[in-house]
Design a protein around this motif. Structure first.
Motif, short mmCIF file in Angstrom:
data_model
loop_
_atom_site.label_atom_id
_atom_site.label_comp_id
_atom_site.label_asym_id
_atom_site.label_seq_id
_atom_site.Cartn_x
_atom_site.Cartn_y
_atom_site.Cartn_z
N GLY A 1 23.32 -1.55 -9.15
CA GLY A 1 22.61 -2.37 -8.17
C GLY A 1 21.22 -2.78 -8.60
O GLY A 1 20.61 -3.66 -8.00
N ARG B 1 20.76 -12.56 -15.66
CA ARG B 1 20.12 -13.40 -14.66
C ARG B 1 18.83 -14.00 -15.21
O ARG B 1 18.20 -13.45 -16.10
CB ARG B 1 19.83 -12.60 -13.38
N HIS C 1 17.70 -17.09 -10.65
CA HIS C 1 18.09 -15.98 -9.78
C HIS C 1 16.89 -15.27 -9.16
O HIS C 1 17.01 -14.71 -8.06
CB HIS C 1 18.92 -14.97 -10.57
N GLY D 1 22.16 -15.63 -3.24
CA GLY D 1 21.84 -14.42 -3.98
C GLY D 1 20.51 -14.46 -4.71
O GLY D 1 20.05 -13.43 -5.20
N SER E 1 16.48 -14.53 -5.27
CA SER E 1 15.41 -13.79 -4.60
C SER E 1 14.05 -14.35 -5.00
O SER E 1 13.77 -14.54 -6.18
CB SER E 1 15.48 -12.31 -4.99
N GLY F 1 16.72 -7.53 -6.91
CA GLY F 1 18.10 -7.17 -7.21
C GLY F 1 19.00 -7.01 -6.00
O GLY F 1 18.60 -7.18 -4.85
N ASP F 2 20.23 -6.61 -6.29
CA ASP F 2 21.26 -6.53 -5.27
C ASP F 2 21.04 -5.41 -4.26
O ASP F 2 21.55 -5.48 -3.14
CB ASP F 2 22.63 -6.34 -5.94
N GLY G 1 19.80 -6.69 -1.02
CA GLY G 1 20.56 -7.87 -0.61
C GLY G 1 20.45 -8.24 0.85
O GLY G 1 20.76 -9.39 1.22
#
Length: 251
Positions: free
Chosen positions: A11, A17, A96, A143, A145, A234-235, A238
């Motif tokens: 994660g 990216r 990204h 997705g 950020s 990052g994820d 999310g």
């Protein structure tokens, strides 16, 4: 030791990216650029004038995996912001991560004559983030950020720094508005408020005073705040948007 994507939780990894860091060659911006690259991102960093710092960042990024670019541009202008966006577009159809770290802080009592300090504060601390975010919007997708770097002083106030605090308060408003405006497209926009970092350049008595104001009893490092920013990139973050994360040691 610089952390790499292979040693992180899935994660946290940003492998493959593309990330843009404005003001990325010195201080917090430099720490963010290296942290993102260490997590596997292809980093584009821009700067306005310090060639020595730019060369140093180029050398450090070259030692990390990925395809990295350090370019000169004044993102307080429309032309500069557009040039940076064009450079990112030439590298990838998708951006990204965008981290707006460009900033300035000058002491000037409000009663001081002239408005040059106000103009510089607004252009650097607010206009740059507005212009760059607008120009790279076509590259942002579900997705992506965006992380802006604010200041807790915008909430608390700071004597002698009305221009600075006003510009950072404007950045907080921009962050929350873009979070709502772009949220439907899956784009997250957040703000990080750092505390006093480093302190080596401060007079010892002032540094001791500032340490005494923190709950942790010490000043922070750029790398520690960069860690908060990479989390938001990052994820794992999310479902975090429109938020302000404070990393000031508990001032």
């Amino acid at each position: 030791m610089t952390q790499t994507a292979e040693t992180t939780l899935p994660g946290l990894s940003l492998t493959g990216r593309h990330a843009l860091v404005t003001g990325g060659t010195r201080g917090l911006g430099r720490a963010v650029a290296l942290a993102l690259a260490g997590l596997g991102a292809h980093v584009t960093a821009c700067y306005r004038s310090d060639e020595e710092a730019a060369d140093a960042l180029r050398a450090d990024l070259a030692a990390l995996p990925g395809d990295h670019l350090v370019l000169r541009a004044d993102v307080t202008t429309e032309d500069g912001a557009r040039a940076v966006a064009d450079a990112c577009a030439a590298r990838s159809a998708t951006l990204h991560v965008l981290v707006n770290t460009v900033g300035t802080m000058e002491r000037a009592p409000l009663a001081a004559p002239g408005d040059a300090v106000l103009r510089r504060a607004l252009a650097t601390n607010l206009d740059a983030a507005f212009l760059v975010s607008r120009e790279v919007r076509p590259l942002l997708t579900d997705g992506s950020s965006v992380v802006n770097v604010g200041s807790g002083a915008a909430r608390r106030g700071l004597p002698g720094h009305a221009a600075y605090t006003a510009s950072k308060a404007g950045l907080a408003g921009l962050t929350r508005s873009l979070a709502k405006e772009w949220g439907g497209a899956g784009i997250r926009v957040n703000l990080v408020d750092p505390g006093i970092l480093g302190g080596a350049a401060l007079p010892p008595a002032q540094a001791d005073h500032l340490r005494g104001l923190t709950s942790l009893g010490r000043l922070g490092t750029p790398a520690e705040v960069a860690g908060v920013i990479t989390f938001l990139a990052g994820d794992l973050a999310g479902y975090v948007t429109g938020a302000t994360l404070t990393a000031d040691g508990g001032i």
